[in-house]
Enzyme design. Sequence first.
Site, PDB file in Angstrom:
ATOM      1  CB  THR A  12      -1.542   0.524  12.888  1.00  0.00           C
ATOM      2  OG1 THR A  12      -2.121   0.477  11.543  1.00  0.00           O
ATOM      3  CG2 THR A  12      -2.302   1.830  13.401  1.00  0.00           C
ATOM      4  CG  ASP A  60     -11.109   5.871   7.367  1.00  0.00           C
ATOM      5  OD1 ASP A  60     -10.444   5.823   6.085  1.00  0.00           O
ATOM      6  OD2 ASP A  60     -11.933   5.020   7.378  1.00  0.00           O
ATOM      7  CB  VAL A  61      -6.432   7.835   4.251  1.00  0.00           C
ATOM      8  CG1 VAL A  61      -5.534   8.018   5.087  1.00  0.00           C
ATOM      9  CG2 VAL A  61      -6.743   6.669   3.586  1.00  0.00           C
ATOM     10  CE1 TYR A 153      -3.602  -3.185  -3.267  1.00  0.00           C
ATOM     11  CE2 TYR A 153      -2.363  -4.700  -4.863  1.00  0.00           C
ATOM     12  CZ  TYR A 153      -2.424  -3.755  -3.697  1.00  0.00           C
ATOM     13  OH  TYR A 153      -1.399  -3.417  -3.001  1.00  0.00           O
ATOM     14  CE  LYS A 157      -1.483  -0.234  -3.559  1.00  0.00           C
ATOM     15  NZ  LYS A 157      -0.890   0.803  -2.650  1.00  0.00           N
ATOM     16  N   PRO A 183       6.530  -2.335  -4.297  1.00  0.00           N
ATOM     17  CG  PRO A 183       6.141  -2.025  -2.028  1.00  0.00           C
ATOM     18  CD  PRO A 183       5.814  -1.506  -3.362  1.00  0.00           C
ATOM     19  CB  VAL A 186       5.667  -6.729   1.563  1.00  0.00           C
ATOM     20  CG1 VAL A 186       6.494  -6.412   2.669  1.00  0.00           C
ATOM     21  CG2 VAL A 186       6.452  -5.940   0.340  1.00  0.00           C
TER      22      VAL A 186
HETATM   23  P1  NDP Z   1      -0.873  -3.956   6.339  1.00  0.00           P
HETATM   24  O1  NDP Z   1      -2.223  -4.511   6.336  1.00  0.00           O
HETATM   25  O2  NDP Z   1       0.145  -4.678   7.095  1.00  0.00           O
HETATM   26  O3  NDP Z   1      -0.931  -2.535   6.671  1.00  0.00           O
HETATM   27  C1  NDP Z   1      -1.888  -1.718   6.102  1.00  0.00           C
HETATM   28  C2  NDP Z   1      -1.856  -0.243   6.822  1.00  0.00           C
HETATM   29  O4  NDP Z   1      -2.489   0.812   6.214  1.00  0.00           O
HETATM   30  C3  NDP Z   1      -2.464  -0.208   8.334  1.00  0.00           C
HETATM   31  O5  NDP Z   1      -1.383   0.561   8.965  1.00  0.00           O
HETATM   32  C4  NDP Z   1      -3.916   0.262   8.185  1.00  0.00           C
HETATM   33  O6  NDP Z   1      -4.233   1.073   9.575  1.00  0.00           O
HETATM   34  C5  NDP Z   1      -3.626   1.305   6.963  1.00  0.00           C
HETATM   35  N1  NDP Z   1      -4.841   1.641   6.509  1.00  0.00           N
HETATM   36  C6  NDP Z   1      -5.801   0.763   5.820  1.00  0.00           C
HETATM   37  N2  NDP Z   1      -6.946   1.409   5.526  1.00  0.00           N
HETATM   38  C7  NDP Z   1      -6.879   2.447   6.218  1.00  0.00           C
HETATM   39  C8  NDP Z   1      -7.590   3.961   6.218  1.00  0.00           C
HETATM   40  N3  NDP Z   1      -8.841   3.803   5.644  1.00  0.00           N
HETATM   41  N4  NDP Z   1      -7.227   4.761   6.743  1.00  0.00           N
HETATM   42  C9  NDP Z   1      -5.994   4.745   7.469  1.00  0.00           C
HETATM   43  N5  NDP Z   1      -5.092   3.830   7.388  1.00  0.00           N
HETATM   44  C10 NDP Z   1      -5.488   2.671   6.794  1.00  0.00           C
HETATM   45  O7  NDP Z   1      -0.307  -3.854   5.033  1.00  0.00           O
HETATM   46  P2  NDP Z   1       1.068  -3.625   4.106  1.00  0.00           P
HETATM   47  O8  NDP Z   1       1.775  -2.872   4.988  1.00  0.00           O
HETATM   48  O9  NDP Z   1       1.356  -4.656   3.390  1.00  0.00           O
HETATM   49  O10 NDP Z   1       0.348  -2.562   3.183  1.00  0.00           O
HETATM   50  C11 NDP Z   1       0.982  -1.224   3.095  1.00  0.00           C
HETATM   51  C12 NDP Z   1       0.828  -0.315   1.797  1.00  0.00           C
HETATM   52  O11 NDP Z   1       1.610  -1.419   0.952  1.00  0.00           O
HETATM   53  C13 NDP Z   1      -0.364  -0.637   1.122  1.00  0.00           C
HETATM   54  O12 NDP Z   1      -1.039   0.555   0.180  1.00  0.00           O
HETATM   55  C14 NDP Z   1      -0.542  -1.938   0.093  1.00  0.00           C
HETATM   56  O13 NDP Z   1      -1.299  -1.877  -1.015  1.00  0.00           O
HETATM   57  C15 NDP Z   1       0.989  -1.890  -0.312  1.00  0.00           C
HETATM   58  N6  NDP Z   1       1.684  -3.018  -0.870  1.00  0.00           N
HETATM   59  C16 NDP Z   1       1.730  -4.194  -0.106  1.00  0.00           C
HETATM   60  C17 NDP Z   1       2.418  -5.144  -0.462  1.00  0.00           C
HETATM   61  C18 NDP Z   1       2.619  -6.405   0.039  1.00  0.00           C
HETATM   62  O14 NDP Z   1       2.766  -7.372  -0.472  1.00  0.00           O
HETATM   63  N7  NDP Z   1       2.411  -6.582   1.424  1.00  0.00           N
HETATM   64  C19 NDP Z   1       3.111  -4.984  -1.776  1.00  0.00           C
HETATM   65  C20 NDP Z   1       3.040  -3.921  -2.492  1.00  0.00           C
HETATM   66  C21 NDP Z   1       2.263  -2.743  -2.098  1.00  0.00           C
HETATM   67  P3  NDP Z   1      -5.412   0.988  10.416  1.00  0.00           P
HETATM   68  O15 NDP Z   1      -6.043  -0.749  10.017  1.00  0.00           O
HETATM   69  O16 NDP Z   1      -4.864   0.961  11.684  1.00  0.00           O
HETATM   70  O17 NDP Z   1      -6.123   1.855   9.812  1.00  0.00           O
HETATM   71  C1  8X3 Z   2       0.932  -6.183  -3.209  1.00  0.00           C
HETATM   72  C2  8X3 Z   2       1.553  -7.222  -4.019  1.00  0.00           C
HETATM   73  O1  8X3 Z   2       1.595  -8.809  -5.644  1.00  0.00           O
HETATM   74  O2  8X3 Z   2      -0.029  -9.138  -3.781  1.00  0.00           O
HETATM   75  O3  8X3 Z   2       0.573  -5.094  -4.021  1.00  0.00           O
HETATM   76  O4  8X3 Z   2      -0.463  -7.798  -5.339  1.00  0.00           O
HETATM   77  S1  8X3 Z   2       0.711  -8.077  -4.760  1.00  0.00           S
END
Ligand code: NDP
Ligand code: 8X3
Length: 253
Positions: A12, A60-61, A153, A157, A183, A186
């Site tokens: 999403t 919800d996962v 957090y 990871k 990553p 982001v």
């Molecule tokens: P966003 O918040 O933009 O997206 C997170 C997504 O995870 C949403 O689609 C949300 O969907 C879904 N989500 C969260 N909790 C649940 C749940 N309980 N069940 C199902 N879906 C869930 O963040 P990002 O795109 O940045 O994050 C995606 C992944 O990337 C995460 O694992 C994050 O830790 C990882 N990551 C992000 C980084 C960054 O800097 N942004 C860097 C490194 C890793 P919904 O709310 O609709 O359920």
């Molecule tokens: C998301 C990147 O550096 O904000 O995993 O933890 S950081």
Amino acid sequence: MDRKIVLITGATSGIGEACARKFAQGGYDTIITGRRGELLESLRTELEQYGAKVLVLPYDVRDREAVKAAVESIPQEWQDIDVLINNAGLARGLEPEYEGDFDDWDQMIDTNIKGLLNMTRYIVPGMISRNHGHIINIGSVAGDAAYAGGNVYCATKAAVKTISDGLRIDVAPSAVRVTNLKPGLVETNFSNVRFHGDDARADKVYQGIKPLTGDDIADVAFYAASAPAHVQIAEVLILATHQGSGSVVYREQ
Ligand code: NDP
Ligand code: 8X3
């Protein structure tokens, strides 16, 4: 061309949404999941414009029974999943560990670790029986070393890295591949979620540096999925050019 199917958790928003777009444009039929069904429905409309077939599964996962029911509801013609992208995840809070919020800890551990395991447990057996498949886990540079306030957090990871490494060993007799993408910064909704909706604080995370985008990570995921069958991209660390590590970021003043 053979039909290819990808299932993406957390489609999403952010990285998951970008992966859905990239894989749909790259010829994959796409199973998109997340809690917010209305966002999945609007993404479906967009992805279908690229010619992809789309299956929407809102759940919800963290809810193991809901994951099981969702996987069991997948129609027969969608069951041969080629690629599982375990992306759903979040950070909550940036407090020192000794001041952390118990609910935040539970949410991170239940989503980032147990949610990813729920998906793995229900989807990977089919891949093993077909002797074909690819699991792409979204880890993080945060799993390589703790940074200030990252404590739980970062631990989740680090767990994603170990869980990916363990799975890679366990599936080695098969043709199934496992990739851990790590990553750095982001720009997505990640920081808004981390700071419980404090957008001004979230914006500061990306000030003075050109951060990565969800599309940058989707490109790497698609590359890994497109590698020849004998090539397993085991792990990739992807940083913005001015990010040196999880805790070192050069920002223009
Ligand atoms: P966003 O918040 O933009 O997206 C997170 C997504 O995870 C949403 O689609 C949300 O969907 C879904 N989500 C969260 N909790 C649940 C749940 N309980 N069940 C199902 N879906 C869930 O963040 P990002 O795109 O940045 O994050 C995606 C992944 O990337 C995460 O694992 C994050 O830790 C990882 N990551 C992000 C980084 C960054 O800097 N942004 C860097 C490194 C890793 P919904 O709310 O609709 O359920
Ligand atoms: C998301 C990147 O550096 O904000 O995993 O933890 S950081």
